[in-house]
Design a protein around this motif. Structure first.
Motif, mmCIF file in Angstrom:
data_model
loop_
_atom_site.group_PDB
_atom_site.id
_atom_site.type_symbol
_atom_site.label_atom_id
_atom_site.label_comp_id
_atom_site.label_asym_id
_atom_site.label_seq_id
_atom_site.Cartn_x
_atom_site.Cartn_y
_atom_site.Cartn_z
ATOM 1 N N GLY A 131 0.812 -1.213 0.000
ATOM 2 C CA GLY A 131 0.000 0.000 0.000
ATOM 3 C C GLY A 131 0.846 1.264 0.000
ATOM 4 N N GLY A 132 0.152 2.396 -0.013
ATOM 5 C CA GLY A 132 0.838 3.666 0.059
ATOM 6 C C GLY A 132 1.178 4.270 -1.275
ATOM 7 N N ALA A 133 0.725 3.653 -2.380
ATOM 8 C CA ALA A 133 1.018 4.200 -3.700
ATOM 9 C C ALA A 133 0.259 5.485 -3.943
ATOM 10 C CB ALA A 133 0.672 3.169 -4.773
ATOM 11 N N TYR A 134 -0.896 5.608 -3.314
ATOM 12 C CA TYR A 134 -1.706 6.808 -3.466
ATOM 13 C C TYR A 134 -1.787 7.543 -2.136
ATOM 14 C CZ TYR A 134 -3.078 5.002 -7.990
ATOM 15 O OH TYR A 134 -3.055 4.548 -9.262
ATOM 16 N N LYS A 135 -2.048 8.837 -2.226
ATOM 17 C CA LYS A 135 -2.052 9.696 -1.037
ATOM 18 C C LYS A 135 -3.002 9.175 0.026
ATOM 19 C CE LYS A 135 -2.793 14.469 0.420
ATOM 20 N NZ LYS A 135 -3.176 15.824 -0.008
ATOM 21 N N GLU A 136 -4.211 8.734 -0.405
ATOM 22 C CA GLU A 136 -5.192 8.292 0.580
ATOM 23 C C GLU A 136 -4.830 6.969 1.230
ATOM 24 O OE1 GLU A 136 -6.906 7.333 -3.577
ATOM 25 O OE2 GLU A 136 -5.746 8.914 -2.596
ATOM 26 N N ASP A 137 -3.851 6.254 0.679
ATOM 27 C CA ASP A 137 -3.430 4.979 1.246
ATOM 28 C C ASP A 137 -2.274 5.127 2.230
ATOM 29 O OD1 ASP A 137 -5.192 3.194 0.311
ATOM 30 O OD2 ASP A 137 -4.026 2.558 -1.412
ATOM 31 N N LYS A 138 -1.591 6.265 2.209
ATOM 32 C CA LYS A 138 -0.421 6.419 3.061
ATOM 33 C C LYS A 138 -0.796 6.280 4.537
ATOM 34 C CE LYS A 138 2.254 9.260 -0.150
ATOM 35 N NZ LYS A 138 2.830 10.589 -0.425
ATOM 36 N N LEU A 139 -0.079 5.396 5.208
ATOM 37 C CA LEU A 139 -0.287 5.134 6.638
ATOM 38 C C LEU A 139 -1.667 4.589 6.953
ATOM 39 C CD1 LEU A 139 1.417 8.267 8.260
ATOM 40 C CD2 LEU A 139 2.399 5.996 7.922
ATOM 41 N N SER A 140 -2.433 4.214 5.915
ATOM 42 C CA SER A 140 -3.788 3.744 6.185
ATOM 43 C C SER A 140 -3.835 2.249 6.470
ATOM 44 C CB SER A 140 -4.710 4.055 4.999
ATOM 45 O OG SER A 140 -4.295 3.323 3.846
ATOM 46 N N HIS A 141 -2.781 1.540 6.147
ATOM 47 C CA HIS A 141 -2.774 0.119 6.462
ATOM 48 C C HIS A 141 -1.347 -0.415 6.446
ATOM 49 C CE1 HIS A 141 -2.554 0.147 2.095
ATOM 50 N NE2 HIS A 141 -2.066 -1.068 2.164
ATOM 51 N N LEU A 142 -1.152 -1.540 7.121
ATOM 52 C CA LEU A 142 0.126 -2.235 7.134
ATOM 53 C C LEU A 142 -0.111 -3.648 6.621
ATOM 54 C CD1 LEU A 142 1.313 -1.173 10.691
ATOM 55 C CD2 LEU A 142 2.121 -0.225 8.541
ATOM 56 N N ASP A 143 0.666 -4.057 5.654
ATOM 57 C CA ASP A 143 0.492 -5.380 5.063
ATOM 58 C C ASP A 143 1.517 -6.366 5.600
ATOM 59 O OD1 ASP A 143 0.005 -3.235 2.663
ATOM 60 O OD2 ASP A 143 -1.435 -4.876 2.584
ATOM 61 N N ILE A 144 1.185 -7.645 5.448
ATOM 62 C CA ILE A 144 2.170 -8.706 5.603
ATOM 63 C C ILE A 144 2.350 -9.316 4.225
ATOM 64 C CG2 ILE A 144 2.678 -10.962 6.600
ATOM 65 C CD1 ILE A 144 1.004 -10.181 9.008
ATOM 66 N N VAL A 145 3.578 -9.309 3.732
ATOM 67 C CA VAL A 145 3.887 -9.917 2.439
ATOM 68 C C VAL A 145 4.914 -11.015 2.689
ATOM 69 C CG1 VAL A 145 4.692 -9.545 0.080
ATOM 70 C CG2 VAL A 145 3.492 -7.713 1.287
ATOM 71 N N LEU A 146 4.650 -12.196 2.147
ATOM 72 C CA LEU A 146 5.566 -13.307 2.373
ATOM 73 C C LEU A 146 5.611 -14.231 1.169
ATOM 74 C CD1 LEU A 146 3.483 -15.849 3.076
ATOM 75 C CD2 LEU A 146 3.310 -14.628 5.233
ATOM 76 N N LYS A 147 6.602 -15.117 1.196
ATOM 77 C CA LYS A 147 6.783 -16.098 0.123
ATOM 78 C C LYS A 147 6.857 -17.481 0.757
ATOM 79 C CE LYS A 147 9.660 -14.982 -3.111
ATOM 80 N NZ LYS A 147 10.911 -14.708 -3.867
ATOM 81 N N THR A 148 6.158 -18.447 0.155
ATOM 82 C CA THR A 148 6.161 -19.805 0.680
ATOM 83 C C THR A 148 7.334 -20.599 0.119
ATOM 84 O OG1 THR A 148 4.850 -20.824 -1.090
ATOM 85 C CG2 THR A 148 3.643 -19.692 0.672
ATOM 86 N N GLN A 149 7.480 -21.834 0.600
ATOM 87 C CA GLN A 149 8.571 -22.682 0.114
ATOM 88 C C GLN A 149 8.424 -22.996 -1.371
ATOM 89 O OE1 GLN A 149 6.125 -23.846 2.025
ATOM 90 N NE2 GLN A 149 5.337 -25.729 1.106
ATOM 91 N N ASN A 150 7.213 -22.851 -1.913
ATOM 92 C CA ASN A 150 6.980 -23.077 -3.345
ATOM 93 C C ASN A 150 7.068 -21.798 -4.159
ATOM 94 O OD1 ASN A 150 6.507 -25.840 -2.918
ATOM 95 N ND2 ASN A 150 4.352 -25.464 -2.454
ATOM 96 N N GLU A 151 7.510 -20.715 -3.519
ATOM 97 C CA GLU A 151 7.653 -19.410 -4.178
ATOM 98 C C GLU A 151 6.327 -18.697 -4.414
ATOM 99 O OE1 GLU A 151 10.821 -18.036 -4.961
ATOM 100 O OE2 GLU A 151 11.468 -19.731 -3.757
ATOM 101 N N GLU A 189 -3.889 -8.505 4.526
ATOM 102 C CA GLU A 189 -4.203 -7.115 4.865
ATOM 103 C C GLU A 189 -5.444 -7.044 5.745
ATOM 104 O OE1 GLU A 189 -5.668 -3.176 2.440
ATOM 105 O OE2 GLU A 189 -4.143 -4.444 1.514
ATOM 106 N N ILE A 190 -5.388 -6.195 6.758
ATOM 107 C CA ILE A 190 -6.526 -5.921 7.636
ATOM 108 C C ILE A 190 -7.188 -4.628 7.170
ATOM 109 C CG2 ILE A 190 -7.204 -5.185 9.963
ATOM 110 C CD1 ILE A 190 -6.597 -7.970 10.248
#
Length: 320
Positions: A63-83, A89-90
């Protein structure tokens, strides 16, 4: 309230895990990786040889690409063993752009995989999980919706063995309603225990559901991951720096929700006012038409209705 089994602090002191900061601290760190894996296998219904065995957390905010998204959420991004790439996102408020926004951020993650000089075959399945604390699908009663790419007639997935796109929406209020209606069994469905954990504390309403705690307490006696989740949750909830960050997030998110509600209210009021004005104008024109039909002059109609000569002439053309 204290309990020696899984909680050593008053339940009211536990952070609301639906606040993205707390959620990310619990499920977005290497320290609690086993909890995250169990959580993901429950949501994605991965079992046996197909289950997730390991994950690598990626330090990347979608997130955060647009002004209204800045600081509006925190993501978890991950990769599994299969890539496979997974984004969790909450969302506490419906901004009415959830679907397009979800597809946009899904596409960013999918696109970022393609490095210069590599072919399209290197792109891996990308999964988005949205946990929503509001009603998203008004016509659906089930709380967990999942989407893939299908062929319209055969309903066959575009890639049977390797889904390119997978999007999940979990509506917490529907889950809670189903729980109150005694429609859910945490012993039969792995996802229930984790969603109960998210539901137990409501920080914005300053409410703790002790009946949920009692259920989780019983489950934790035989569930190592659940016990560890409580331990990590307690530790997080007592850390001074985390408490400051958590309170700041609550304030920011409450302000954001309030701003959305205010905008909605003012839009509704503007719509009501516009509707009243439209109704008045239609009533005035109806009176003018009747006066025209009876043969009243323009001056007589103007005196009664305050319409201009041009407006009356247009109405005369309609009537005549």
């Amino acid at each position: 309230m204290k309990n020696p089994v899984i909680s050593q602090i008053p339940l009211k002191n536990l952070m609301d895990l639906k606040i993205d900061f707390a959620f990310k601290q619990l499920f977005g760190s290497d320290r609690n990786k086993r909890l995250t894996i169990d959580f993901l296998n429950a949501i994605l219904n991965r079992t046996g040889r197909n289950n997730i065995k390991d994950v690598t957390f990626i330090n990347h905010e979608v997130g955060g690409a647009y002004k209204e998204d800045k600081l509006s959420h925190l993501d978890i991004v991950l990769k599994t063993q299969n890539e496979d790439i997974i984004n969790i996102e909450i969302q506490l408020a419906n901004k009415n752009d959830m679907f397009k926004r979800t597809l946009y951020y899904w596409s960013r993650l999918y696109n970022l995989q393609l490095q210069k000089g590599k072919g399209y075959h290197t792109l891996n399945p990308t999964i988005t999980i949205n946990i929503c604390d509001f009603t998203l699908f008004k016509n659906f009663t089930h709380y967990h919706s999942s989407y893939h790419l299908y062929e319209d007639k055969t309903l066959e997935r575009i890639q049977k063995s390797d889904d390119v796109l997978e999007i999940h929406f979990i509506e917490m209020n529907k889950f809670f309603k189903a729980w109150l209606m005694e429609e859910l069994n945490p012993l039969e469905d792995m996802i229930v225990k984790w969603l109960l954990l998210l539901s137990m504390v409501d920080g914005r309403r300053q409410k703790v559901y002790e009946d949920i705690y009692k259920v989780l307490e019983e489950l934790a006696m035989k569930d190592r991951n659940l016990r560890e989740a409580f331990e990590a949750w307690e530790e997080l909830s007592q850390d001074p720096e985390s408490i400051i960050a958590y309170e700041s997030r609550i304030k920011l998110m409450i302000d954001e929700v309030a701003t959305l509600e205010d905008a909605k209210y003012h839009a509704e009021q503007a719509g009501i006012e516009k509707g009243i004005q439209k109704g008045i104008q239609e009533g005035i024109k109806a009176i003018a038409r009747k006066m025209i039909a009876k043969g009243n002059t323009n001056e007589e109609i103007m005196a009664l209705t305050s319409l201009t000569v041009e407006e009356i002439q247009l109405l005369r053309q309609d009537v005549e």
